[in-house]
Design a protein around this motif. Structure first.
Motif, PDB file in Angstrom:
ATOM      1  N   ASN A  81       0.817  -1.215   0.000  1.00  0.00           N
ATOM      2  CA  ASN A  81       0.000   0.000   0.000  1.00  0.00           C
ATOM      3  C   ASN A  81       0.850   1.264   0.000  1.00  0.00           C
ATOM      4  O   ASN A  81       0.468   2.273  -0.596  1.00  0.00           O
ATOM      5  N   SER A  85       0.478   3.997  -2.939  1.00  0.00           N
ATOM      6  CA  SER A  85       0.215   5.404  -2.618  1.00  0.00           C
ATOM      7  C   SER A  85       1.328   6.302  -3.151  1.00  0.00           C
ATOM      8  O   SER A  85       1.069   7.417  -3.616  1.00  0.00           O
ATOM      9  N   LYS A  89       1.238   9.668  -5.611  1.00  0.00           N
ATOM     10  CA  LYS A  89       1.947  10.886  -5.195  1.00  0.00           C
ATOM     11  C   LYS A  89       2.936  11.324  -6.272  1.00  0.00           C
ATOM     12  O   LYS A  89       3.042  12.517  -6.598  1.00  0.00           O
ATOM     13  N   ILE A 145      -3.544  12.185   0.010  1.00  0.00           N
ATOM     14  CA  ILE A 145      -2.562  12.893  -0.823  1.00  0.00           C
ATOM     15  C   ILE A 145      -3.124  14.210  -1.337  1.00  0.00           C
ATOM     16  O   ILE A 145      -2.475  15.258  -1.262  1.00  0.00           O
ATOM     17  N   VAL A 232       1.010   9.493   2.486  1.00  0.00           N
ATOM     18  CA  VAL A 232       1.247   8.145   1.950  1.00  0.00           C
ATOM     19  C   VAL A 232       1.100   7.108   3.059  1.00  0.00           C
ATOM     20  O   VAL A 232       0.462   6.063   2.888  1.00  0.00           O
ATOM     21  N   ASN A 235      -2.581   6.715   4.025  1.00  0.00           N
ATOM     22  CA  ASN A 235      -3.272   5.878   3.048  1.00  0.00           C
ATOM     23  C   ASN A 235      -3.057   4.404   3.338  1.00  0.00           C
ATOM     24  O   ASN A 235      -3.994   3.601   3.354  1.00  0.00           O
ATOM     25  N   ARG A 239      -5.976   1.558   4.698  1.00  0.00           N
ATOM     26  CA  ARG A 239      -6.366   0.398   3.896  1.00  0.00           C
ATOM     27  C   ARG A 239      -6.275  -0.915   4.668  1.00  0.00           C
ATOM     28  O   ARG A 239      -6.838  -1.924   4.239  1.00  0.00           O
TER      29      ARG A 239
END
Length: 259
Positions: A81, A85, A89, A145, A232, A235, A239
């Protein structure tokens, strides 16, 4: 070339980068993100391109994350992940730092990651019918982000309103928020965007445009790097949570989510 996820062409020093996944509402997946990064890098190095226009085929500019890919995300590790991410970005940073003006030609809805993609562009044209929205919180996501860029663009109060509510808003509202630049009729859009791009090509120094964009970015860049690094990580952590899995499962099953 017509089967490509992203189309690239240059006319009169204007590079057009076109999302070409209309059958999936130009939803973002790793392949499309990588194709976009490659296209923008190509535009950066293309001596024949002075201005860049980002547009999309189909009725939707971008509906955000791809459904099939959202299913895969549920089985990702934290490290996977983080990598995923970082890819988004890097795309946003490629556009933000591109030494050429990037114009978004939004002729359909721009939702979640698709709204983020439009947000990062320098100049944004949209049709009156287009809807915008950072809808991630409704699905157990975090608009991590894009939050970093949106804060700089519209300020803290409005960023909280848009990101915490997750509600859709109109093109006129987006214009009022100073999120976009122009609202243009669909029939006039191609001509208006082309004329705007050609005017920049013919009336401004390419070097001056690049340095002005860089100066504006640097002026507002005091905390952006640290914000993106934390975004990041956020994120990736989100998840792994139960809310994310619940939200995605309900969305895929087209069921109402009871939070």
């Amino acid at each position: 070339m017509e089967n490509s996820l992203v189309l690239y062409q240059v006319n009169n020093r204007v590079a057009e980068i076109t999302l070409n996944r209309p059958e999936k509402r130009n939803a973002l997946n790793p392949a499309l993100v990588e194709a976009l990064k490659s296209a923008f890098k190509k535009a950066k190095e293309d001596e024949n391109a002075k201005i860049v226009v980002l547009k999309a085929n189909g009725e939707v500019f971008s509906a955000g994350a791809d459904l099939a890919y959202m299913q895969q995300l549920q089985g990702f590790s934290y490290e996977e992940n983080i990598k995923d991410s970082n890819a988004l970005k890097e795309l946003f940073e490629t556009i933000r730092t591109l030494p050429k003006v990037v114009i978004a030609q939004v002729e359909g809805h721009a939702i979640a990651g698709g709204c983020g993609l439009a947000t990062i562009c320098d100049i944004i044209f949209t049709v009156p019918e287009a809807k915008f929205g950072y809808t991630e919180v409704k699905l157990g996501f975090v608009p991590a982000i894009v939050s970093c860029y949106l804060m700089q663009k519209v300020g803290e109060t409005l960023t909280k309103k848009l990101l915490l509510s997750g509600e859709l808003f109109t093109a006129q509202e987006a214009l009022h928020y100073n999120l976009i630049t122009y609202v243009t009729k669909a029939t006039e859009m191609p001509l208006m965007v082309n004329n705007f791009a050609l005017n920049l090509c013919n009336s401004a120094s390419g070097n001056s445009l690049a340095l002005t964009k860089q100066l504006i970015n640097n002026t507002s860049n005091t905390w952006l790097d640290s914000c993106l690094t934390e975004a990041v990580k956020t994120n990736a952590r989100t998840r792994e949570g139960d809310d994310f899995k619940k939200g995605i499962a309900a969305f895929l099953a087209k069921e109402k989510i009871n939070w």
